[in-house]
Every structure is written in structure tokens, then in C-alpha cells.
Enzyme design. Structure first.
Site, PDB file in Angstrom:
ATOM      1  N   TYR A   1      55.095  39.375  58.465  1.00  0.00           N
ATOM      2  CA  TYR A   1      55.545  38.309  57.558  1.00  0.00           C
ATOM      3  C   TYR A   1      55.157  38.590  56.096  1.00  0.00           C
ATOM      4  CZ  TYR A   1      56.057  35.426  61.864  1.00  0.00           C
ATOM      5  OH  TYR A   1      56.378  34.925  63.104  1.00  0.00           O
TER       6      TYR A   1
ATOM      7  N   HIS B   1      54.165  40.965  69.205  1.00  0.00           N
ATOM      8  CA  HIS B   1      55.280  40.158  68.670  1.00  0.00           C
ATOM      9  C   HIS B   1      56.575  40.339  69.465  1.00  0.00           C
ATOM     10  CE1 HIS B   1      56.376  38.412  64.446  1.00  0.00           C
ATOM     11  NE2 HIS B   1      57.040  37.795  65.386  1.00  0.00           N
TER      12      HIS B   1
ATOM     13  N   SER C   1      59.886  27.804  66.115  1.00  0.00           N
ATOM     14  CA  SER C   1      61.121  27.132  65.668  1.00  0.00           C
ATOM     15  C   SER C   1      61.381  25.836  66.459  1.00  0.00           C
ATOM     16  CB  SER C   1      62.334  28.077  65.767  1.00  0.00           C
ATOM     17  OG  SER C   1      62.118  29.266  65.039  1.00  0.00           O
ATOM     18  N   PRO C   2      60.363  24.974  66.596  1.00  0.00           N
ATOM     19  CA  PRO C   2      60.568  23.730  67.355  1.00  0.00           C
ATOM     20  C   PRO C   2      61.502  22.755  66.640  1.00  0.00           C
ATOM     21  CG  PRO C   2      58.426  23.689  66.286  1.00  0.00           C
ATOM     22  CD  PRO C   2      58.974  25.065  66.070  1.00  0.00           C
ATOM     23  N   LEU C   3      61.739  23.022  65.345  1.00  0.00           N
ATOM     24  CA  LEU C   3      62.688  22.192  64.592  1.00  0.00           C
ATOM     25  C   LEU C   3      64.053  22.870  64.523  1.00  0.00           C
ATOM     26  CD1 LEU C   3      60.243  21.289  61.658  1.00  0.00           C
ATOM     27  CD2 LEU C   3      60.908  19.804  63.567  1.00  0.00           C
ATOM     28  N   GLY C   4      64.259  23.873  65.379  1.00  0.00           N
ATOM     29  CA  GLY C   4      65.532  24.593  65.361  1.00  0.00           C
ATOM     30  C   GLY C   4      65.763  25.270  64.008  1.00  0.00           C
TER      31      GLY C   4
ATOM     32  N   GLY D   1      64.875  24.271  61.236  1.00  0.00           N
ATOM     33  CA  GLY D   1      65.234  23.239  60.245  1.00  0.00           C
ATOM     34  C   GLY D   1      66.441  22.420  60.649  1.00  0.00           C
ATOM     35  N   PHE D   2      67.257  22.935  61.570  1.00  0.00           N
ATOM     36  CA  PHE D   2      68.531  22.264  61.891  1.00  0.00           C
ATOM     37  C   PHE D   2      68.322  20.867  62.463  1.00  0.00           C
ATOM     38  CE2 PHE D   2      72.283  21.296  64.438  1.00  0.00           C
ATOM     39  CZ  PHE D   2      73.265  21.460  63.473  1.00  0.00           C
TER      40      PHE D   2
HETATM   41  N1  NAP Z   1      57.160  34.784  67.473  1.00  0.00           N
HETATM   42  C1  NAP Z   1      58.260  34.860  66.775  1.00  0.00           C
HETATM   43  O1  NAP Z   1      59.073  35.766  66.953  1.00  0.00           O
HETATM   44  C2  NAP Z   1      58.538  33.816  65.730  1.00  0.00           C
HETATM   45  C3  NAP Z   1      59.828  33.656  65.203  1.00  0.00           C
HETATM   46  C4  NAP Z   1      60.040  32.659  64.262  1.00  0.00           C
HETATM   47  C5  NAP Z   1      58.985  31.850  63.851  1.00  0.00           C
HETATM   48  N2  NAP Z   1      57.742  32.028  64.359  1.00  0.00           N
HETATM   49  C6  NAP Z   1      56.610  31.173  63.961  1.00  0.00           C
HETATM   50  O2  NAP Z   1      56.962  29.814  64.200  1.00  0.00           O
HETATM   51  C7  NAP Z   1      56.817  29.045  63.026  1.00  0.00           C
HETATM   52  C8  NAP Z   1      57.850  27.945  62.989  1.00  0.00           C
HETATM   53  O3  NAP Z   1      59.157  28.429  63.192  1.00  0.00           O
HETATM   54  P1  NAP Z   1      60.294  28.409  62.083  1.00  0.00           P
HETATM   55  O4  NAP Z   1      59.680  28.292  60.749  1.00  0.00           O
HETATM   56  O5  NAP Z   1      61.195  29.541  62.365  1.00  0.00           O
HETATM   57  O6  NAP Z   1      61.143  27.117  62.431  1.00  0.00           O
HETATM   58  P2  NAP Z   1      60.948  25.538  62.442  1.00  0.00           P
HETATM   59  O7  NAP Z   1      59.526  25.186  62.418  1.00  0.00           O
HETATM   60  O8  NAP Z   1      61.801  25.071  63.537  1.00  0.00           O
HETATM   61  O9  NAP Z   1      61.667  25.103  61.085  1.00  0.00           O
HETATM   62  C9  NAP Z   1      61.197  25.463  59.814  1.00  0.00           C
HETATM   63  C10 NAP Z   1      62.251  25.072  58.815  1.00  0.00           C
HETATM   64  O10 NAP Z   1      62.433  23.656  58.836  1.00  0.00           O
HETATM   65  C11 NAP Z   1      62.266  23.113  57.556  1.00  0.00           C
HETATM   66  N3  NAP Z   1      61.569  21.829  57.746  1.00  0.00           N
HETATM   67  C12 NAP Z   1      60.339  21.628  58.254  1.00  0.00           C
HETATM   68  N4  NAP Z   1      60.046  20.309  58.334  1.00  0.00           N
HETATM   69  C13 NAP Z   1      61.125  19.656  57.842  1.00  0.00           C
HETATM   70  C14 NAP Z   1      61.434  18.284  57.651  1.00  0.00           C
HETATM   71  N5  NAP Z   1      60.591  17.339  57.982  1.00  0.00           N
HETATM   72  N6  NAP Z   1      62.658  17.975  57.115  1.00  0.00           N
HETATM   73  C15 NAP Z   1      63.534  18.945  56.780  1.00  0.00           C
HETATM   74  N7  NAP Z   1      63.307  20.269  56.943  1.00  0.00           N
HETATM   75  C16 NAP Z   1      62.100  20.627  57.460  1.00  0.00           C
HETATM   76  C17 NAP Z   1      61.444  24.113  56.792  1.00  0.00           C
HETATM   77  O11 NAP Z   1      61.756  24.065  55.423  1.00  0.00           O
HETATM   78  P3  NAP Z   1      60.595  23.820  54.307  1.00  0.00           P
HETATM   79  O12 NAP Z   1      59.609  24.910  54.472  1.00  0.00           O
HETATM   80  O13 NAP Z   1      61.351  23.890  53.040  1.00  0.00           O
HETATM   81  O14 NAP Z   1      60.040  22.458  54.624  1.00  0.00           O
HETATM   82  C18 NAP Z   1      61.913  25.431  57.397  1.00  0.00           C
HETATM   83  O15 NAP Z   1      63.087  25.870  56.766  1.00  0.00           O
HETATM   84  C19 NAP Z   1      56.934  30.068  61.895  1.00  0.00           C
HETATM   85  O16 NAP Z   1      56.296  29.619  60.726  1.00  0.00           O
HETATM   86  C20 NAP Z   1      56.262  31.278  62.486  1.00  0.00           C
HETATM   87  O17 NAP Z   1      54.853  31.199  62.302  1.00  0.00           O
HETATM   88  C21 NAP Z   1      57.518  32.991  65.305  1.00  0.00           C
END
Ligand code: NAP
Length: 321
Positions: free
Chosen positions: A53, A117, A196-199, A201-202
């Protein structure tokens, strides 16, 4: 508690990736550190980063420098950046080198939770597990895990050196882990950390069909985020919004409450770079979906077909090995 490992973490962790990588230009460092510190004030003890990252491990290391021993820092090895391209490399000598570098960037003597990873199809998982065991014996890591691994691989790895957690994508938008992964983790006593529990951001409803993504935003190449698929998947967002209205919550909170309601050994790691969103998201731990609400939500989800793959083809090949 992540499975039967004895590793306790806050109900919701913080995914730190987006502060440095994957979602457009990196955050301002002071702002990112402020988000991490506020998360600690609000009770978060679980922080997720990875070697791949960009500068994220250094950022997390700096932010958590005065909290040693009180926080659980998870990081990952096994994906290298070679001339701007991600390359999966799980060779033992590379894992050892990566661990040394991560320890320095994170400013710690021991990595609390160290994941591979992605599974490298060219390296037997037993060799990876032996390497992790050796790193544990040397005190360099405390627990280990796999990310996006297949169930057969998880079983083989766990037999050599017990796994503490599996980190894979899981949300109302991606429920495949329910088929084989979650039952296997329950059987083996391994914790689950949904990313990505928030999809991505979706599920928050913040991404509309006219959304445009920065050239360094990974979603630019994700099929689910084409304008067409964003529009096609609005039914899901509407469902989440409806439940949120009934529960007097935000859609993001409902997305997280749904994940949390599945099993007690699941600790999601939503990502955000914004203080106000962080505060809201963490409130999900206080939202309880009753068994009836959960059943109704799951019934409605079962009728929704998701359009668009979660990964472009080249990335999809790396998952489930
Ligand atoms: N093991 C793997 O291969 C892998 C892959 C992907 C991710 N990850 C890990 O999982 C973590 C989380 O996954 P992710 O970041 O992909 O997805 P996520 O948590 O599902 O979504 C993050 C996105 O949602 C937005 N967001 C968050 N809260 C919000 C809210 N209340 N309202 C509107 N938008 C919101 C964030 O934007 P803002 O930042 O602008 O709020 C960001 O763009 C990552 O940080 C990483 O550490 C691991």
C-alpha cells in the site's frame, strides 16, 4: 476474538489502505494521523495495512508509535511492486525480507498479525506456513493469516502452523464467503476479517452513476464501478437506505451491522480517510439487527442480482487459490 487464537480486537477495525493507496491521491499525512488517533479515542484497537500500500505502513507506524503493545497492527506480505506492476511472490526468502522491512516501517519489534496477501501458486503453502512458524519462533510475528485464500489451502496451512485469521472481501455485495469459507473457519476456529465491508464505498450510497474516479483509483478498472453497473446496482443501495431509515442509521452503519451480525468472530475493517465518516461508521457496533430484521434483509438481498465483477480478470485470478 479472532477465532480461537486468543487475539482480541475491537469489534470494528480501521482499514488504512485508502489513506495512501488505491483510492486516488494519498491523504494529507496530518489528516490521516488524526483519523487514526480519533479511531483510538473511539475504541478501535485493530489497524490494517500492507507492504504493497505505498507508504501506508510508515504512516501507520508513525501514527501508532506511542501506542506500542496496546494496538493490534496487521500487515501483509506477498505482493511486490515490480516496475509499477503488482506481482505475487510468496517465496520464503521474500517473506523473511518483507517482514524485516515491515518491522522497520511499522516501528515495532513484533508484527501482531502477518498475512500472506495472496497465495502464490508457485510456492507450496506448507513452505509459507513453515516460514511463518519460524518468524513466530524468532518473535518477529505473533499471529499469521491468509488473504483471499481457498479453503483447501487454508486447511493445509492451518495443519502446519495454526492460522489466526483469514482476510477476504465480504459484504452485502459479495457473499461468496458464506458458501465454503465461513463454515470452514467456524470448524477450524479461525477468525474472519472482511475487507471492503462497505463494498468499496458503494453500499454507503455515496457513489452515483455519474461518479468519476481518479486515474490512481482502483475502482476505475473494477467492472462493478462502470457507470452501467453502478446504475444497475442501485436497487441494493435503495434497500440499504430503506433499512437505514427504519433503524435511524446511516447506510454505512447498516452495511457494517449486517457483517457484524453474521458471526461473533468476524471483525470488519472499513476504510475511511474522513473523521466524520469514521465516527459514523464505528457507531455500527451499537446497531443491532434483530433476527427478524436480518431474515427480511437477507430475503431481500437474495432477490437482488449484483451486476459487474468485483475484480478485473487479471486480479480475479489471484483470489481463491
Ligand atoms: N486483503 C486485501 O486484498 C484487501 C483488499 C482491499 C482492502 N483491504 C483492506 O480493507 C480495508 C477496507 O476496504 P476498502 O477500503 O477497500 O473498502 P470499504 O471499507 O468497503 O470502503 C472504503 C471506501 O468507502 C468510503 N467510505 C467509507 N465510509 C463512508 C461513509 N460513511 N460514507 C460514504 N463513503 C464512505 C471511503 O471513502 P473515504 O475514505 O473518502 O471516506 C472509501 O472510498 C482497506 O483499507 C484495506 O486495509 C484488503
Amino acid at each position: 476474538m479472532l477465532g480461537k487464537s486468543g487475539l482480541a480486537v475491537s469489534a470494528i477495525g480501521l482499514g488504512c489502505m485508502g489513506m495512501s493507496h488505491g483510492y486516488g491521491p494519498a491523504s494529507d499525512k496530518k489528516e490521516a494521523i488524526a483519523v487514526i488517533h480519533r479511531a483510538i479515542e473511539l475504541g478501535v484497537t485493530f489497524f490494517d495495512t500492507a507492504e504493497i500500500y505505498d507508504d501506508n505502513e510508515s504512516l501507520v507506524g508513525e501514527a501508532l508509535a506511542s501506542y506500542h503493545g496496546k494496538m493490534v497492527i496487521a500487515t501483509k506480505c506477498g505482493i511486490k511492486n515490480i516496475n509499477g506492476k503488482q506481482v505475487v511472490d510468496g517465496r520464503p526468502e521474500e517473506i523473511r525480507k518483507s517482514a524485516e522491512k515491515s518491522l522497520k516501517r511499522l516501528r515495532v519489534d513484533t508484527i501482531d498479525l502477518y498475512y500472506l496477501h495472496r497465495v502464490d501458486p508457485n510456492v507450496p503453502i506448507e513452505a509459507v506456513a513453515e516460514t511463518m512458524k519460524e518468524l513466530m519462533q524468532q518473535g518477529k510475528i505473533r499471529h499469521w493469516g491468509l488473504s483471499e485464500a481457498g479453503v483447501a489451502t487454508i486447511r493445509r496451512a492451518h495443519a502446519v502452523c495454526p492460522l489466526t485469521a483469514i482476510q477476504s472481501e465480504y459484504s452485502m455485495m459479495w457473499r461468496q464467503p458464506e458458501e465454503e469459507l465461513l463454515p470452514a473457519l467456524e470448524e477450524l476456529g479461525i477468525g474472519f476479517v472482511p475487507f471492503s465491508p462497505l463494498g468499496k464505498g458503494f453500499l454507503t450510497g455515496a457513489i452515483q452513476k455519474d461518479a468519476s474516479f481518479d486515474s490512481s483509483d482502483f475502482r476505475r478498472i473494477v467492472p462493478r464501478f462502470t457507470q452501467e453497473n453502478i446504475a444497475a446496482n442501485q436497487g441494493l443501495v435503495n434497500l440499504v437506505k430503506d433499512v437505514a431509515a427504519v433503524k435511524n442509521a446511516t447506510p454505512a452503519q447498516i452495511a457494517l451491522a449486517w457483517v457484524l451480525a453474521q458471526k461473533p468472530w468476524i471483525a470488519p475493517i472499513p476504510g475511511t480517510r474522513k473523521l466524520v465518516r469514521l465516527e459514523g461508521n464505528l457507531g455500527a457496533a451499537d446497531i443491532e439487527l434483530t433476527p427478524e430484521e436480518l431474515r427480511d434483509l437477507n430475503d431481500a438481498l437474495a432477490k437482488i442480482e449484483i451486476s459487474g465483477d468485483r475484480y478485473p480478470a487479471e486480479y480475479a485470478k489471484r483470489a481463491g487459490n
